[in-house]
Design a protein around this motif. Structure first.
Motif, mmCIF file in Angstrom:
data_model
loop_
_atom_site.group_PDB
_atom_site.id
_atom_site.type_symbol
_atom_site.label_atom_id
_atom_site.label_comp_id
_atom_site.label_asym_id
_atom_site.label_seq_id
_atom_site.Cartn_x
_atom_site.Cartn_y
_atom_site.Cartn_z
ATOM 1 N N SER A 75 0.824 -1.214 0.000
ATOM 2 C CA SER A 75 0.000 0.000 0.000
ATOM 3 C C SER A 75 0.856 1.262 0.000
ATOM 4 O O SER A 75 0.480 2.268 -0.595
ATOM 5 N N THR A 76 2.032 1.214 0.639
ATOM 6 C CA THR A 76 2.902 2.401 0.659
ATOM 7 C C THR A 76 3.428 2.718 -0.745
ATOM 8 O O THR A 76 3.511 3.885 -1.127
ATOM 9 N N LEU A 77 3.770 1.702 -1.512
ATOM 10 C CA LEU A 77 4.238 1.910 -2.880
ATOM 11 C C LEU A 77 3.115 2.454 -3.746
ATOM 12 O O LEU A 77 3.309 3.394 -4.526
ATOM 13 N N ALA A 78 1.927 1.884 -3.622
ATOM 14 C CA ALA A 78 0.787 2.359 -4.402
ATOM 15 C C ALA A 78 0.502 3.826 -4.094
ATOM 16 O O ALA A 78 0.223 4.623 -4.990
ATOM 17 N N ALA A 79 0.600 4.218 -2.833
ATOM 18 C CA ALA A 79 0.361 5.611 -2.437
ATOM 19 C C ALA A 79 1.426 6.530 -3.027
ATOM 20 O O ALA A 79 1.113 7.631 -3.504
ATOM 21 N N ARG A 80 2.683 6.103 -3.016
ATOM 22 C CA ARG A 80 3.763 6.917 -3.597
ATOM 23 C C ARG A 80 3.558 7.111 -5.086
ATOM 24 O O ARG A 80 3.748 8.212 -5.603
ATOM 25 N N ILE A 81 3.170 6.056 -5.788
ATOM 26 C CA ILE A 81 2.928 6.154 -7.236
ATOM 27 C C ILE A 81 1.767 7.107 -7.504
ATOM 28 O O ILE A 81 1.837 7.948 -8.394
ATOM 29 N N HIS A 82 0.719 6.990 -6.722
ATOM 30 C CA HIS A 82 -0.437 7.871 -6.871
ATOM 31 C C HIS A 82 -0.023 9.331 -6.662
ATOM 32 O O HIS A 82 -0.412 10.214 -7.426
ATOM 33 N N THR A 83 0.801 9.587 -5.662
ATOM 34 C CA THR A 83 1.281 10.941 -5.390
ATOM 35 C C THR A 83 2.114 11.459 -6.541
ATOM 36 O O THR A 83 1.975 12.617 -6.965
ATOM 37 N N LEU A 84 2.986 10.629 -7.095
ATOM 38 C CA LEU A 84 3.815 11.040 -8.243
ATOM 39 C C LEU A 84 2.955 11.352 -9.448
ATOM 40 O O LEU A 84 3.226 12.310 -10.178
#
Length: 90
Positions: A75-84
């Motif tokens: 979930s942390t990776l998915a959130a970072r990608i979404h932010t980018l």
């Protein structure tokens, strides 16, 4: 994937078969625009040899999918990608 033998084939042109078979993988994985998928779908219903090739490719794809474990991104990776993605749009 081999091309169908056209000697006893009902089409006027082999171009339809070549086009359909060149897009079989994209069709199988729902990667085509709907209009292109409709053309492939109609061709497969009309062409027995291409349908046979499609069924073989479909079976192989299903077997490969069954052998691969299903996993998802943390979930942390998915959130970072979404932010980018959001920051690049702005």
């Amino acid at each position: 994937m081999s091309l169908p033998d056209m000697s006893s084939h009902g089409h006027d042109s082999m171009d339809e078969c070549v086009q359909a078979l060149s897009q079989v993988h994209a069709f199988l994985h729902h990667e085509l625009l709907e209009a292109d998928a409709t053309v492939i779908r109609h061709h497969l219903h009309a062409c027995e040899r291409c349908m046979e090739n499609f069924e073989i490719e479909s079976t192989i794809s299903e077997m490969i999918q069954r052998c691969q474990p299903t996993s998802s991104a943390p979930s942390t990776l998915a959130a970072r990608i979404h932010t980018l993605r959001i920051s690049r749009r702005g």
